[in-house]
Scaffold this active site. Sequence first.
Site, short mmCIF file in Angstrom:
data_model
loop_
_atom_site.label_atom_id
_atom_site.label_comp_id
_atom_site.label_asym_id
_atom_site.label_seq_id
_atom_site.Cartn_x
_atom_site.Cartn_y
_atom_site.Cartn_z
N ASP A 259 6.95 3.87 -9.57
CA ASP A 259 6.19 4.72 -9.08
C ASP A 259 5.94 6.26 -9.49
OD1 ASP A 259 4.23 5.86 -7.55
OD2 ASP A 259 5.31 5.19 -5.26
N ASN B 255 6.77 -2.34 9.02
CA ASN B 255 7.21 -1.15 8.72
C ASN B 255 6.54 -0.19 10.47
OD1 ASN B 255 8.98 0.31 8.83
ND2 ASN B 255 8.83 0.96 6.80
N THR C 220 9.82 2.72 -0.23
CA THR C 220 11.32 2.99 -0.81
C THR C 220 11.72 3.54 0.00
OG1 THR C 220 9.81 4.35 -2.29
CG2 THR C 220 12.16 4.84 -2.08
N THR C 221 11.97 3.52 1.23
CA THR C 221 12.46 2.75 2.47
C THR C 221 13.38 1.81 2.59
OG1 THR C 221 11.99 4.55 3.54
CG2 THR C 221 13.62 3.54 4.85
N LYS D 159 0.55 -0.86 0.26
CA LYS D 159 -0.25 -0.32 -0.06
C LYS D 159 0.98 1.21 -0.11
CE LYS D 159 -3.47 1.04 2.40
NZ LYS D 159 -4.74 1.88 2.05
N GLY D 160 0.13 2.56 -0.12
CA GLY D 160 1.15 3.89 -0.54
C GLY D 160 1.41 3.82 1.07
N CYS E 256 0.28 6.13 22.63
CA CYS E 256 1.31 5.19 22.31
C CYS E 256 0.51 3.75 22.82
CB CYS E 256 3.01 5.40 22.91
SG CYS E 256 2.89 6.98 22.29
N VAL F 2 3.48 2.89 3.11
CA VAL F 2 4.46 2.21 4.22
C VAL F 2 5.48 2.08 4.13
CG1 VAL F 2 2.15 0.37 4.08
CG2 VAL F 2 3.86 -0.16 2.92
#
Length: 325
Positions: free
Chosen positions: A57, A256, A34-35, A28-29, A270, A31
């Site tokens: 992309d 991630n 790229t990293t 999904k976008g 948190c 998430v």
Amino acid sequence: MSDLEPLDPTLQNILDQKSLKWIFCGGKGGVGKTTTSCSLAVQLAACRESVLLISTDPAHNLSDAFSQKFGKDATKVNGFDNLYAMEIDPNGSLQEMIESSDQTGGMGGMMQDLAFAIPGVDEAMGFAEIMKHVKSMEFSVIVFDTAPTGHTLRFLSFPSVLEKALGKLSTLGGKFGPMIQQMQSMFGGGAPQEDMFAKLESMREIITEVNNQFKDPEKTTFVCVCISEFLSLYETERLIQELTSYEIDTHNIVVNQLLFPKAGDNCEQCSVRHNMQQKYLKEAYDLYEDEFHIVKLPLLTEEVRGVEKIKEFSKMLTQPYTPPQ
């Protein structure tokens, strides 16, 4: 959960499989695809002769990630001798191909219009042009930072799309060939139908060859990237099912942006988010633990940008992350 020993929670298996030629990172976008793809490419550069990282992309985040401008030509990443990156737009590369090769006058344009009236032909030819370009460059391994799920696997339908285009052009050529040739002799120029047919045929051959490689688990694998939330996990399950139906190997999942609250931390949000993540993480383990390497990565306090930070982050792909006590 089964009684089997869980698989190693790292991507070391990808580094160890020297036969791999194509590695896709998708999900999904937002998430962290790229990293993850940049970090994996950095780790591969340490153990393979030459690595090419490609972004398909349209958002093109490689330049942002490495803080270095990349374009449609393979460019060496600063600080590396054997890692290259490029950002490509399949539709853009197609347009360039048409403009550079359209020497056939008005009738050539007409034949192209007829071919491109078939849904998906433009994307298919754009993808074929990219693969032709990539195959001409001798890289040991190629990592794809793909478009968000939904567009990722479009290329698998391209051979049949081009088959349709070839069939349609062939039929049109049979019906209108003599008339087209007469008109062409009036306008001057070559034989657009044959040119276009030959171009489509060569593209189809490239795509078919590449797709055969994509279905070979010795040559290709797909890394699913997600976050520990319902929608992302659902999307990952759909992606895995689709990859399986296309016979594309996948046996790694990167989870991630995980929260690891410190002991004595009173942050209520948190704590709530951590509990939610743990719930979906357990679901991921229940579903995939037996067949997938599940890599857990933390939510960081700052962005992963620049070569040094990517290098640092990439270590967590090969050494399981241990949260501070």
